[in-house]
Enzyme design. Structure first.
Site, PDB file in Angstrom:
ATOM      1  N   TYR A  53       0.838  -0.978  -0.340  1.00  0.00           N
ATOM      2  CA  TYR A  53       0.131   0.077   0.104  1.00  0.00           C
ATOM      3  C   TYR A  53       1.103   1.178   0.334  1.00  0.00           C
ATOM      4  CZ  TYR A  53      -4.218  -2.555   1.236  1.00  0.00           C
ATOM      5  OH  TYR A  53      -4.752  -4.103   1.665  1.00  0.00           O
ATOM      6  N   LEU A 238     -18.062  -2.004   0.829  1.00  0.00           N
ATOM      7  CA  LEU A 238     -19.347  -1.193  -0.611  1.00  0.00           C
ATOM      8  C   LEU A 238     -18.691  -1.091  -1.558  1.00  0.00           C
ATOM      9  CD1 LEU A 238     -18.476   1.751   2.556  1.00  0.00           C
ATOM     10  CD2 LEU A 238     -20.080   0.305   2.186  1.00  0.00           C
TER      11      LEU A 238
END
Length: 347
Positions: A53, A238
């Site tokens: 990341y 989501l």
């Protein structure tokens, strides 16, 4: 914020996990530090990151930047003990690995030591394998998944090597627990079997994609999770923002994840908009925020699960955290079940 036990351990974590994959790309360091502080204020104690990341996009020059941001917060605050920190070693094929480098005894030690330096801590609470050496059907690879080239003996020998290394790292105090990510039911069963036979520590968790729009986990892995006490760490609950409604009508808001990744990793498909519309309609009729409904729904599932949610801004974080104690009524759950039957696996 409720607390739950992770896997079969005594490790207690908040029932929502703070994701960090935009920290260092979309989210600058000061904003990320503010998110850590705010999440802690609201009862979150579980944070997930990875050596590769930030994403959107993954770049060689930014590898490890997210861990560095977390490390600078730890150094500034002195509050390492407030957080259960999970990170990951990237799998073969990632730009974080040398060409052909597998997850094995050597790469695990090298990657973990580098993560510890960036995080400015002496241990990781949950160390995870980002994806299997043999490949994965996650990230839309299920449509053409072919396990026929796998060498069973080699896979199991590597698993034993990795388990022995994890056992040593645990004895050294560098990790407390470990888990998998983007793993299959067969793979999890083998890790559990080998650990049960004494090859190394038992995995506690499985970090796979799971949302109203992506329900691959619902059958064999759900059964395994229930019976073996493995907690699903549900990433993209989501659906990369699709379930918030911000992309409804196939729009690309400025500064959004979709601006950097228009297809949202293969999630934007010809059938996805009807599915999104169905779930937005359920939320609207019930007077619910669609993102909060989607997060709260994951907490209703009949297997151990902790959703991982990310936010690029403090306002988004506060909004998501309001889902922690939301209870969905029977009419909403029935509507979700009907929508799932009408729009199964839209991508």
């Amino acid at each position: 914020m409720r607390r739950v036990t992770l896997g079969t351990s005594d490790l207690e974590v908040s029932n929502l996990c703070l994701g960090t994959m935009t920290w260092g790309s979309q989210t600058p360091e000061a904003e990320a530090h503010a998110q850590i502080d705010r999440a802690a204020e609201r009862g979150v104690n579980f944070l997930d990151t990875a050596e590769m990341y930030p994403v959107n996009p993954v770049r060689k020059e930014t590898l490890g930047r997210t861990e560095e941001i977390i490390g600078s917060w730890i150094a500034r605050s002195g509050r390492r003990e407030d957080w259960v920190i999970a990170t990951k070693i990237a799998g073969e094929g990632s730009i974080a690995r040398d060409k052909g480098e597998l997850i094995d005894a050597g790469s695990i030690r090298r990657a973990l030591d580098a993560s510890l330096r960036r995080l400015q801590t002496d241990h990781v609470d949950l160390y995870q394998f980002h994806w299997p050496n043999r490949g994965s059907y996650m990230f839309r690879q299920n449509w053409s998944y072919d396990p026929s080239k796998q060498d069973r003996a080699a896979v199991l020998a590597n698993m034993e090597e990795c388990l022995a290394t994890l056992a040593a790292l645990r004895a050294e105090g560098k990790i407390r627990h470990w888990g998998l990510s983007n793993e299959s039911a067969w793979g999890m069963a083998q890790w559990l079997r080998l650990s049960g036979e004494g090859a190394g520590p038992r995995p506690l968790s499985l970090q796979n994609e799971y949302s109203l729009l992506c329900r691959l986990y619902d059958t064999d892995l759900a059964e395994l999770g229930h019976n073996e006490g493995v907690t699903l760490l549900a990433f993209s609950p989501l659906a990369a923002g699709l379930l918030t409604g911000k992309y409804a009508g196939d729009v690309i808001p400025e500064g959004s994840r979709r601006e950097a990744n228009p297809g949202l990793g293969g999630r934007v498909s010809p059938r996805v908009w009807e599915a999104v519309s169905a779930y937005l309609g359920i939320a609207n009729r019930a007077g619910l925020d669609p993102a909060q409904m989607a997060l709260a729904w994951t907490l209703t599932r009949p297997f151990p699960v902790v959703p991982i949610f990310g936010a690029t801004t403090l306002a988004q974080l506060d909004h998501a955290l309001d889902a922690a104690d939301l209870r969905l009524d029977d009419d909403v759950l029935a509507g979700i079940a009907a929508a799932h039957r009408a729009h199964p696996m839209p991508y």
